[in-house]
Design a protein around this motif. Structure first.
Motif, PDB file in Angstrom:
ATOM      1  N   TYR B 322     -12.357   9.168   5.595  1.00  0.00           N
ATOM      2  CA  TYR B 322     -11.680   7.865   5.655  1.00  0.00           C
ATOM      3  C   TYR B 322     -12.523   6.788   4.984  1.00  0.00           C
ATOM      4  O   TYR B 322     -13.563   6.393   5.514  1.00  0.00           O
ATOM      5  CB  TYR B 322     -11.454   7.450   7.105  1.00  0.00           C
ATOM      6  N   VAL B 323     -12.075   6.335   3.817  1.00  0.00           N
ATOM      7  CA  VAL B 323     -12.795   5.281   3.095  1.00  0.00           C
ATOM      8  C   VAL B 323     -11.791   4.260   2.569  1.00  0.00           C
ATOM      9  O   VAL B 323     -10.709   4.633   2.098  1.00  0.00           O
ATOM     10  CB  VAL B 323     -13.575   5.866   1.884  1.00  0.00           C
ATOM     11  N   MET B 324     -12.160   2.996   2.673  1.00  0.00           N
ATOM     12  CA  MET B 324     -11.391   1.936   2.013  1.00  0.00           C
ATOM     13  C   MET B 324     -12.379   0.995   1.329  1.00  0.00           C
ATOM     14  O   MET B 324     -13.357   0.572   1.944  1.00  0.00           O
ATOM     15  CB  MET B 324     -10.553   1.146   3.015  1.00  0.00           C
ATOM     16  N   LEU B 325     -12.096   0.701   0.077  1.00  0.00           N
ATOM     17  CA  LEU B 325     -12.974  -0.173  -0.707  1.00  0.00           C
ATOM     18  C   LEU B 325     -12.112  -1.297  -1.283  1.00  0.00           C
ATOM     19  O   LEU B 325     -11.007  -1.052  -1.749  1.00  0.00           O
ATOM     20  CB  LEU B 325     -13.584   0.650  -1.841  1.00  0.00           C
ATOM     21  N   VAL B 326     -12.612  -2.525  -1.222  1.00  0.00           N
ATOM     22  CA  VAL B 326     -11.900  -3.644  -1.845  1.00  0.00           C
ATOM     23  C   VAL B 326     -12.770  -4.153  -2.986  1.00  0.00           C
ATOM     24  O   VAL B 326     -13.967  -4.391  -2.790  1.00  0.00           O
ATOM     25  CB  VAL B 326     -11.636  -4.781  -0.830  1.00  0.00           C
ATOM     26  N   ASP B 327     -12.185  -4.288  -4.188  1.00  0.00           N
ATOM     27  CA  ASP B 327     -13.004  -4.756  -5.308  1.00  0.00           C
ATOM     28  C   ASP B 327     -12.883  -6.273  -5.476  1.00  0.00           C
ATOM     29  O   ASP B 327     -12.158  -6.943  -4.725  1.00  0.00           O
ATOM     30  CB  ASP B 327     -12.694  -3.980  -6.595  1.00  0.00           C
ATOM     31  N   SER B 328     -13.605  -6.815  -6.462  1.00  0.00           N
ATOM     32  CA  SER B 328     -13.676  -8.272  -6.586  1.00  0.00           C
ATOM     33  C   SER B 328     -12.342  -8.888  -6.999  1.00  0.00           C
ATOM     34  O   SER B 328     -12.141 -10.080  -6.837  1.00  0.00           O
ATOM     35  CB  SER B 328     -14.783  -8.653  -7.565  1.00  0.00           C
ATOM     36  N   LYS B 329     -11.415  -8.068  -7.501  1.00  0.00           N
ATOM     37  CA  LYS B 329     -10.088  -8.605  -7.830  1.00  0.00           C
ATOM     38  C   LYS B 329      -9.114  -8.453  -6.666  1.00  0.00           C
ATOM     39  O   LYS B 329      -7.940  -8.820  -6.778  1.00  0.00           O
ATOM     40  CB  LYS B 329      -9.519  -7.879  -9.048  1.00  0.00           C
ATOM     41  N   THR B 331      -8.174  -5.508  -5.437  1.00  0.00           N
ATOM     42  CA  THR B 331      -7.556  -4.183  -5.447  1.00  0.00           C
ATOM     43  C   THR B 331      -8.201  -3.315  -4.365  1.00  0.00           C
ATOM     44  O   THR B 331      -9.414  -3.366  -4.170  1.00  0.00           O
ATOM     45  CB  THR B 331      -7.737  -3.515  -6.829  1.00  0.00           C
ATOM     46  N   VAL B 332      -7.364  -2.540  -3.687  1.00  0.00           N
ATOM     47  CA  VAL B 332      -7.848  -1.701  -2.593  1.00  0.00           C
ATOM     48  C   VAL B 332      -7.839  -0.237  -3.030  1.00  0.00           C
ATOM     49  O   VAL B 332      -6.830   0.257  -3.548  1.00  0.00           O
ATOM     50  CB  VAL B 332      -6.966  -1.888  -1.344  1.00  0.00           C
ATOM     51  N   TYR B 333      -8.946   0.438  -2.843  1.00  0.00           N
ATOM     52  CA  TYR B 333      -9.083   1.867  -3.161  1.00  0.00           C
ATOM     53  C   TYR B 333      -9.207   2.609  -1.835  1.00  0.00           C
ATOM     54  O   TYR B 333      -9.984   2.198  -0.976  1.00  0.00           O
ATOM     55  CB  TYR B 333     -10.337   2.124  -3.993  1.00  0.00           C
ATOM     56  N   THR B 335      -8.954   6.622   0.357  1.00  0.00           N
ATOM     57  CA  THR B 335      -8.710   8.057   0.393  1.00  0.00           C
ATOM     58  C   THR B 335      -7.304   8.263   0.980  1.00  0.00           C
ATOM     59  O   THR B 335      -6.802   7.396   1.706  1.00  0.00           O
ATOM     60  CB  THR B 335      -9.737   8.766   1.294  1.00  0.00           C
ATOM     61  N   PRO B 336      -6.659   9.391   0.691  1.00  0.00           N
ATOM     62  CA  PRO B 336      -5.308   9.620   1.219  1.00  0.00           C
ATOM     63  C   PRO B 336      -5.271   9.548   2.755  1.00  0.00           C
ATOM     64  O   PRO B 336      -4.330   8.999   3.328  1.00  0.00           O
ATOM     65  CB  PRO B 336      -4.953  11.027   0.726  1.00  0.00           C
ATOM     66  N   ALA B 337      -6.302  10.073   3.408  1.00  0.00           N
ATOM     67  CA  ALA B 337      -6.318  10.067   4.876  1.00  0.00           C
ATOM     68  C   ALA B 337      -6.378   8.630   5.401  1.00  0.00           C
ATOM     69  O   ALA B 337      -5.729   8.292   6.396  1.00  0.00           O
ATOM     70  CB  ALA B 337      -7.513  10.874   5.387  1.00  0.00           C
ATOM     71  N   MET B 338      -7.151   7.779   4.734  1.00  0.00           N
ATOM     72  CA  MET B 338      -7.245   6.383   5.158  1.00  0.00           C
ATOM     73  C   MET B 338      -5.913   5.684   4.928  1.00  0.00           C
ATOM     74  O   MET B 338      -5.454   4.908   5.769  1.00  0.00           O
ATOM     75  CB  MET B 338      -8.369   5.681   4.386  1.00  0.00           C
ATOM     76  N   ALA B 339      -5.292   5.961   3.771  1.00  0.00           N
ATOM     77  CA  ALA B 339      -4.037   5.283   3.423  1.00  0.00           C
ATOM     78  C   ALA B 339      -2.969   5.522   4.485  1.00  0.00           C
ATOM     79  O   ALA B 339      -2.136   4.656   4.741  1.00  0.00           O
ATOM     80  CB  ALA B 339      -3.548   5.769   2.056  1.00  0.00           C
ATOM     81  N   VAL B 354      -4.812   5.016  -4.365  1.00  0.00           N
ATOM     82  CA  VAL B 354      -5.193   6.084  -3.441  1.00  0.00           C
ATOM     83  C   VAL B 354      -5.725   7.250  -4.265  1.00  0.00           C
ATOM     84  O   VAL B 354      -5.089   7.672  -5.222  1.00  0.00           O
ATOM     85  CB  VAL B 354      -3.993   6.536  -2.578  1.00  0.00           C
ATOM     86  N   ALA B 355      -6.910   7.725  -3.907  1.00  0.00           N
ATOM     87  CA  ALA B 355      -7.503   8.824  -4.687  1.00  0.00           C
ATOM     88  C   ALA B 355      -8.319   9.728  -3.781  1.00  0.00           C
ATOM     89  O   ALA B 355      -8.962   9.265  -2.838  1.00  0.00           O
ATOM     90  CB  ALA B 355      -8.395   8.251  -5.789  1.00  0.00           C
TER      91      ALA B 355
END
Lengths: 120, 357
Positions: B322-329, B331-333, B335-339, B354-355
């Motif tokens: 489970y990972v969620m990353l937010v970038d400076s723009k 945008t949220v990245y 994992t499928p399990a987190m999504a 989602v990747a």
């Protein structure tokens, strides 16, 4: 038939409800969302972070809510007494206003109530 | 009218009872819930710690709160990175090229950090205490001084300290690199939360959240519903997303908004990229859910450093689901399990990628 005592009890209960709601669900923190209760539909959640007007259909007709600077209030209502409009601006968690004739009520939610913890 | 003779006999009384009943149910119902939730706050490990215990046993709740307080205060004392502590003692010995004596918990924390540092390709690197110090984050209230000069940063990077430089032999630790300066800022909170939760479990607590300044481990539930967790919006007010904790989970977020300073209009945050010696760029926050709080803590640190380009590789090598990353723009990245578990709370919802790790 309602007796006078009944009317007194109902009036007291209705008056006490916002207070009770505030006591048990409320907090003194800045709210971020308003929950709108309306007849025949599930409650709607609207964020307070964008200024706008929201019109909802009540049992008498449309009521309009204004959201501005993180606050919300009734600005128009088909009811007679306009108690809802007189409630003025709401902004803190647990603050509550209702238009009973039009069966629309609103309550401000703060994060502390919606979440057990905030991750940051 | 007479279909309900019992009610129609005294309609007024029936109505009174009904209304009063509803009001009383609301009052007692809520009051009851409040009684089961025991909350306490304390200052520890440089942050505000919130303890929530859900139990019918008041005495147990009080013992649990005292236990968590004790554990976190002990951890703060043991691993404080700049006030005199057993850790600064170890750092002095390492700098002098001497073996340092370590207690059992510190030894375990070092071992755990070695595994996590290696798995993160050293993006989680708790040996860069010197770099963190020259950036001014080894103070409670940073003076208004410029960021470190490039040659100072270059010199510290050239020393290349790493967890692999440390060697444990019994109750001693030695370093093959004198420039290793331990700063467990990216893991100690998580490790201490694990210790605290293990202790209160042994006391018999089944439902609790130990929230150390926004990084938390949640066990059990809030009565008949799961614990609800909001994840702060890294750019803007309020919460970006929410999720429910299941059974026993640690949810940790590293954000560039937590500690920072502004010098001549430029913002410098506290998470230093061990590759460049500068505050990390690219991601504004990284959130990890893991069974173990220490791993979640170190992983969130490694992922915010990894940024949008490298997060998947780090998530994979660290075995994160489970990972969620937010970038400076914004945008949220994920994992499928987190999504599957994240519910966005902002309008309009962000762009999501989602990747698989």
């Amino acid at each position: 038939m309602m007796t006078r005592a009944d009317k007194v009890v109902v009036a007291l209960a209705v008056t006490a409800l916002p207070l009770l709601y505030n006591t048990f669900w409320g907090s003194s923190t800045q709210g971020d969302t308003v929950r709108i209760f309306m007849p025949g539909q599930p409650p709607a959640l609207v964020s307070l972070d964008r200024d706008r007007e929201v019109t909802v259909k009540g049992s008498l007709g449309p009521s309009t809510l204004q959201i501005k600077d993180g606050k919300v209030r009734f600005v128009s209502s088909p009811c007679r007494n306009k108690l809802c409009i007189h409630s003025g601006w709401l902004s803190r968690g647990g603050e509550f206003a209702a238009c009973l004739p039009n069966r629309i009520s609103i309550v401000v939610l703060a994060q502390e109530q919606r979440y057990d913890a905030i991750n940051f | 009218m007479n279909q309900h003779p019992r009610l129609s006999g005294k309609p007024g009384r029936a109505l009174r009872c009904t209304v009063l009943g509803i009001v009383m149910a609301a009052v007692t119902g809520c009051g009851h819930d409040q009684d089961l939730l025991h909350k306490s706050q304390l200052l520890a490990m440089g942050t505000l710690v919130d303890i929530s215990i859900w139990t019918r046993d008041d005495g147990l709740a009080q013992r649990a709160i005292a236990t968590v307080t004790q554990e976190l205060n002990d951890a703060e004392h043991r691993w404080h990175a700049w006030r005199p502590s057993p850790l600064t003692e170890i750092n002095s010995k390492i700098a002098a090229g001497q073996p340092a004596t370590v207690d059992a918990l510190t030894r375990d924390l070092i071992k755990k950090s070695q595994i996590l540092a290696s798995a993160s390709d050293n993006l989680f690197n708790p040996t860069i205490g010197k770099l963190i110090e020259v950036w001014g984050f080894h103070t409670d209230d940073r003076p208004d001084v410029p960021p470190p000069a490039q040659d100072q940063i270059d010199a510290l990077l050239a020393n290349a300290p790493a967890m692999a430089d440390l060697h444990i032999d019994g109750d001693h630790v030695t370093s093959t690199n004198r420039h290793v300066q331990l700063d467990f800022g990216g893991i100690a909170k998580g490790y201490a939360v694990d210790l605290a939760v293990d202790k209160i479990r042994k006391l018999g607590v089944r439902n609790a959240i130990v929230d150390a300044g926004g990084d938390l481990r949640a066990i059990g539930s809030h009565g008949d519903r799961p614990w609800r967790i909001g994840i702060r919006n890294p750019r803007g007010p309020g919460v970006i997303a929410s999720l429910e904790a299941r059974g026993d989970e640690s949810i940790f977020t590293s954000g560039d908004y937590e500690r920072y300073f502004i010098y001549k209009g430029k913002r410098y945050h506290h998470i230093i990229d061990p590759r460049t010696g500068y505050p990390s760029t690219g991601a504004t926050s990284a959130t990890v859910i893991h069974s173990d709080a220490a791993t979640a803590d170190a992983a969130a640190t490694a992922l915010i450093v990894a940024g949008p380009k490298k997060w998947r590789a780090v998530a994979k090598s660290m075995g994160l689901k489970y990972v969620m990353l937010v970038d400076s723009k914004g945008t949220v990245y994920m994992t499928p399990a987190m999504a599957k578990r994240i519910k966005f709370q902002i309008e309009p919802p962000p762009k999501v990628i989602v990747a698989q790790p």
